[in-house]
Design an enzyme around this catalytic site. Sequence first.
Site, PDB file in Angstrom:
ATOM      1  N   LYS A  22       0.853  -1.200   0.000  1.00  0.00           N
ATOM      2  CA  LYS A  22       0.000   0.000   0.000  1.00  0.00           C
ATOM      3  C   LYS A  22       0.886   1.246   0.000  1.00  0.00           C
ATOM      4  O   LYS A  22       0.648   2.181  -0.758  1.00  0.00           O
ATOM      5  CB  LYS A  22      -0.869  -0.018   1.237  1.00  0.00           C
ATOM      6  CG  LYS A  22      -1.409   1.340   1.650  1.00  0.00           C
ATOM      7  CD  LYS A  22      -2.254   1.301   2.886  1.00  0.00           C
ATOM      8  CE  LYS A  22      -1.481   1.529   4.143  1.00  0.00           C
ATOM      9  NZ  LYS A  22      -1.206   2.934   4.460  1.00  0.00           N
ATOM     10  N   ASN A  23       1.927   1.241   0.822  1.00  0.00           N
ATOM     11  CA  ASN A  23       2.739   2.458   0.969  1.00  0.00           C
ATOM     12  C   ASN A  23       3.723   2.664  -0.169  1.00  0.00           C
ATOM     13  O   ASN A  23       4.460   3.642  -0.171  1.00  0.00           O
ATOM     14  CB  ASN A  23       3.456   2.462   2.327  1.00  0.00           C
ATOM     15  CG  ASN A  23       2.459   2.667   3.459  1.00  0.00           C
ATOM     16  OD1 ASN A  23       1.294   3.001   3.219  1.00  0.00           O
ATOM     17  ND2 ASN A  23       2.899   2.427   4.678  1.00  0.00           N
ATOM     18  N   CYS A 117      -4.161  12.118  13.124  1.00  0.00           N
ATOM     19  CA  CYS A 117      -4.941  10.885  13.040  1.00  0.00           C
ATOM     20  C   CYS A 117      -4.760  10.208  14.396  1.00  0.00           C
ATOM     21  O   CYS A 117      -4.126  10.750  15.294  1.00  0.00           O
ATOM     22  CB  CYS A 117      -4.450  10.009  11.885  1.00  0.00           C
ATOM     23  SG  CYS A 117      -2.848   9.313  12.200  1.00  0.00           S
ATOM     24  N   ARG A 122       1.004  14.150  13.122  1.00  0.00           N
ATOM     25  CA  ARG A 122       1.383  13.944  11.720  1.00  0.00           C
ATOM     26  C   ARG A 122       1.594  15.261  10.950  1.00  0.00           C
ATOM     27  O   ARG A 122       0.952  15.539   9.948  1.00  0.00           O
ATOM     28  CB  ARG A 122       0.369  13.079  10.985  1.00  0.00           C
ATOM     29  CG  ARG A 122      -0.094  11.842  11.702  1.00  0.00           C
ATOM     30  CD  ARG A 122       0.964  10.765  11.831  1.00  0.00           C
ATOM     31  NE  ARG A 122       1.362  10.185  10.577  1.00  0.00           N
ATOM     32  CZ  ARG A 122       0.710   9.171   9.986  1.00  0.00           C
ATOM     33  NH1 ARG A 122      -0.389   8.695  10.527  1.00  0.00           N
ATOM     34  NH2 ARG A 122       1.176   8.663   8.841  1.00  0.00           N
ATOM     35  N   ASP A 305       5.235   0.195  11.947  1.00  0.00           N
ATOM     36  CA  ASP A 305       3.989  -0.423  11.467  1.00  0.00           C
ATOM     37  C   ASP A 305       3.868  -1.881  11.877  1.00  0.00           C
ATOM     38  O   ASP A 305       2.834  -2.503  11.644  1.00  0.00           O
ATOM     39  CB  ASP A 305       3.898  -0.320   9.941  1.00  0.00           C
ATOM     40  CG  ASP A 305       3.713   1.118   9.491  1.00  0.00           C
ATOM     41  OD1 ASP A 305       3.835   1.397   8.290  1.00  0.00           O
ATOM     42  OD2 ASP A 305       3.479   1.986  10.364  1.00  0.00           O
ATOM     43  N   ARG A 397      -8.238  -0.655   5.028  1.00  0.00           N
ATOM     44  CA  ARG A 397      -7.451   0.398   4.389  1.00  0.00           C
ATOM     45  C   ARG A 397      -6.134  -0.154   3.874  1.00  0.00           C
ATOM     46  O   ARG A 397      -5.572   0.341   2.904  1.00  0.00           O
ATOM     47  CB  ARG A 397      -7.151   1.520   5.385  1.00  0.00           C
ATOM     48  CG  ARG A 397      -8.354   2.338   5.775  1.00  0.00           C
ATOM     49  CD  ARG A 397      -7.941   3.527   6.596  1.00  0.00           C
ATOM     50  NE  ARG A 397      -6.867   4.263   5.925  1.00  0.00           N
ATOM     51  CZ  ARG A 397      -6.272   5.320   6.455  1.00  0.00           C
ATOM     52  NH1 ARG A 397      -6.636   5.760   7.636  1.00  0.00           N
ATOM     53  NH2 ARG A 397      -5.318   5.950   5.818  1.00  0.00           N
TER      54      ARG A 397
HETATM   55  C1  EPZ Z   1       4.801   6.743   6.392  1.00  0.00           C
HETATM   56  O1  EPZ Z   1       4.058   7.769   7.006  1.00  0.00           O
HETATM   57  C2  EPZ Z   1       3.844   5.564   6.256  1.00  0.00           C
HETATM   58  N1  EPZ Z   1       2.722   5.947   5.408  1.00  0.00           N
HETATM   59  C3  EPZ Z   1       3.348   5.148   7.650  1.00  0.00           C
HETATM   60  O2  EPZ Z   1       2.524   4.016   7.494  1.00  0.00           O
HETATM   61  C4  EPZ Z   1       4.558   4.774   8.499  1.00  0.00           C
HETATM   62  O3  EPZ Z   1       4.124   4.434   9.787  1.00  0.00           O
HETATM   63  C5  EPZ Z   1       5.515   5.979   8.562  1.00  0.00           C
HETATM   64  O4  EPZ Z   1       5.905   6.353   7.220  1.00  0.00           O
HETATM   65  C6  EPZ Z   1       6.776   5.686   9.350  1.00  0.00           C
HETATM   66  O5  EPZ Z   1       7.431   4.611   8.807  1.00  0.00           O
HETATM   67  C7  EPZ Z   1       2.893   5.985   4.075  1.00  0.00           C
HETATM   68  O6  EPZ Z   1       3.968   5.710   3.551  1.00  0.00           O
HETATM   69  C8  EPZ Z   1       1.702   6.371   3.255  1.00  0.00           C
HETATM   70  P1  EPZ Z   1       6.960  10.040   8.386  1.00  0.00           P
HETATM   71  P2  EPZ Z   1       4.643   9.282   7.012  1.00  0.00           P
HETATM   72  O7  EPZ Z   1       6.868  11.309   7.635  1.00  0.00           O
HETATM   73  O8  EPZ Z   1       5.455   9.534   5.799  1.00  0.00           O
HETATM   74  C9  EPZ Z   1       7.245  13.267  11.849  1.00  0.00           C
HETATM   75  C10 EPZ Z   1       0.596   2.741   7.777  1.00  0.00           C
HETATM   76  O9  EPZ Z   1       0.143   2.171   8.762  1.00  0.00           O
HETATM   77  N2  EPZ Z   1       7.155  14.270  10.787  1.00  0.00           N
HETATM   78  O10 EPZ Z   1       8.071   9.083   8.043  1.00  0.00           O
HETATM   79  O11 EPZ Z   1       3.499  10.172   7.309  1.00  0.00           O
HETATM   80  C11 EPZ Z   1       5.984  12.420  11.974  1.00  0.00           C
HETATM   81  O12 EPZ Z   1       5.040  13.067  12.796  1.00  0.00           O
HETATM   82  C12 EPZ Z   1       1.141   4.140   7.879  1.00  0.00           C
HETATM   83  O13 EPZ Z   1       0.682   2.238   6.630  1.00  0.00           O
HETATM   84  C13 EPZ Z   1       7.287  15.627  11.127  1.00  0.00           C
HETATM   85  O14 EPZ Z   1       7.431  15.959  12.297  1.00  0.00           O
HETATM   86  O15 EPZ Z   1       5.600   9.236   8.267  1.00  0.00           O
HETATM   87  C14 EPZ Z   1       6.496  11.140  12.584  1.00  0.00           C
HETATM   88  O16 EPZ Z   1       6.617  11.319  13.980  1.00  0.00           O
HETATM   89  C15 EPZ Z   1       0.938   4.682   9.274  1.00  0.00           C
HETATM   90  N3  EPZ Z   1       7.223  16.563  10.140  1.00  0.00           N
HETATM   91  C16 EPZ Z   1       7.907  11.001  11.981  1.00  0.00           C
HETATM   92  O17 EPZ Z   1       8.260  12.318  11.498  1.00  0.00           O
HETATM   93  C17 EPZ Z   1       7.046  16.210   8.809  1.00  0.00           C
HETATM   94  O18 EPZ Z   1       7.026  17.113   7.951  1.00  0.00           O
HETATM   95  C18 EPZ Z   1       7.981  10.027  10.808  1.00  0.00           C
HETATM   96  O19 EPZ Z   1       6.931  10.379   9.947  1.00  0.00           O
HETATM   97  C19 EPZ Z   1       6.920  14.843   8.495  1.00  0.00           C
HETATM   98  C20 EPZ Z   1       6.993  13.893   9.479  1.00  0.00           C
END
Ligand code: EPZ
Length: 417
Positions: A22-23, A117, A122, A305, A397
């Site tokens: 999915k990702n 969420c 996020r 995850d 999802r």
């Molecule tokens: C991706 O989310 C995945 N989703 C998530 O999977 C996964 O848990 C996550 O990466 C971490 O591996 C998709 O790929 C669609 P991040 P993403 O940006 O990109 C903080 C699932 O269950 N952050 O790597 O949104 C953020 O809050 C989902 O399939 C900032 O602070 O995660 C988090 O604490 C859930 N500012 C950390 O970084 C930003 O601008 C990592 O988030 C961006 C992120």
Amino acid sequence: MDKLRIRGGRTLRGTVRVSGAKNAVLPALAAALLTDGELTLHNVPRVHDVTTMFRVLEHLGAEGIVEDGNSCRVRVRSLRGPEAPYDLVRKMRASVLVLGPLVARFGRARVSLPGGCAIGERPIGMHLSALRSLGATIDLAHGYVDASAGRLVGAAITFDQKTVTGTENILMAASLAAGTTTLRNCALEPEVVDLASLLTKMGARIGGAGTDVITIEGVDSLSGAEHTIVPDRIEAGTFIMAGILAGGDVTVEMCRPEQLAAPLDRLRAAGARLEIDGERVHVTGGADLTGRDIITAPYPGFATDLQAQFMTVMTQARGFAVITEAIFENRFMHVSELKRMGADISHDGRRAVIKGPTPLAGAQVMATDLRASACLVLAGLIGEGWTELNRVYHIDRGYERIEEKLLALGAEIERVS
Ligand code: EPZ
């Protein structure tokens, strides 16, 4: 509202085939915005998030998206409008992945801020500051990101911390920028590498995907391409843990074990019986398990995850296991539901301590996010009696036909509308 009913205690046997990630497919679909050519994607999982992304693309101007089994064809010749509306983005924060491509190709984007969420706030500040570095003007107003740009210009960008979709957004935007972009502190996830390989097929010039430093030489335009989506390592890890808990003998195929090195290492250290054979992992259940600690981390560390699913395994392990969730600030909603089934878990903030083994009893439980739902399905497989998982749309999802796959392994599971 659908629910899943599971009677625990059945022994799982057989083979389960992992679907496409999915990702990986979500950024791949967003990449369709970068070209007026046609993208053909194979191994696309039929999950709700993919359908939501189809809706977003059609709203933006994609011509009729053709789905054929696990393949789809997408084409965006022109933009109907630059807006990804709140009612679609709130359903799936990965819609933010249209931001980079829209600004890069059309010079305009209006994307609702994803909002938080269940698992955390996020934010997308790193996406936005990186787009500004490429020359975009970004305003935030009324819950929307308003972005505009002439031709983006390559830049040297370092992410404050690893961000998967942040890296993906900028990878796509920089592909059409004038000049070279150097991205540092990039996410290393296999899904980022898969996107880079798709963009390369489309004509992008990318080096270093899968490492901390990615270099992109912008090109004037990109063409359509055909691409097969990488298997879903999170689904693979989920079924491997189902085999550890409720096997018999379970073979998980079409997976890339090298992408699960950290979780498989911890599961083996806990005593799980796993045998890797190419793109297959053979799991033999019934092992005596010992509690092992994990700290979730960006790839190649232990995937956040898979944290909830690992917690279910640790409820059946002897001794104590300390799980530290270092990525998201609120990813322990499954703890209270597991405790209602009999687990012995205490947690504060980002740390949970599991004492095992404790027998689990079936119960009515509530899914709160995609991966918490998976952990409760695993608990239901071993819980004494019936477990009823409500709000099963969460699991739909990200898991394709999960009850059919578990039924085929011998689980007693049914979907009740
Ligand atoms: C991706 O989310 C995945 N989703 C998530 O999977 C996964 O848990 C996550 O990466 C971490 O591996 C998709 O790929 C669609 P991040 P993403 O940006 O990109 C903080 C699932 O269950 N952050 O790597 O949104 C953020 O809050 C989902 O399939 C900032 O602070 O995660 C988090 O604490 C859930 N500012 C950390 O970084 C930003 O601008 C990592 O988030 C961006 C992120």
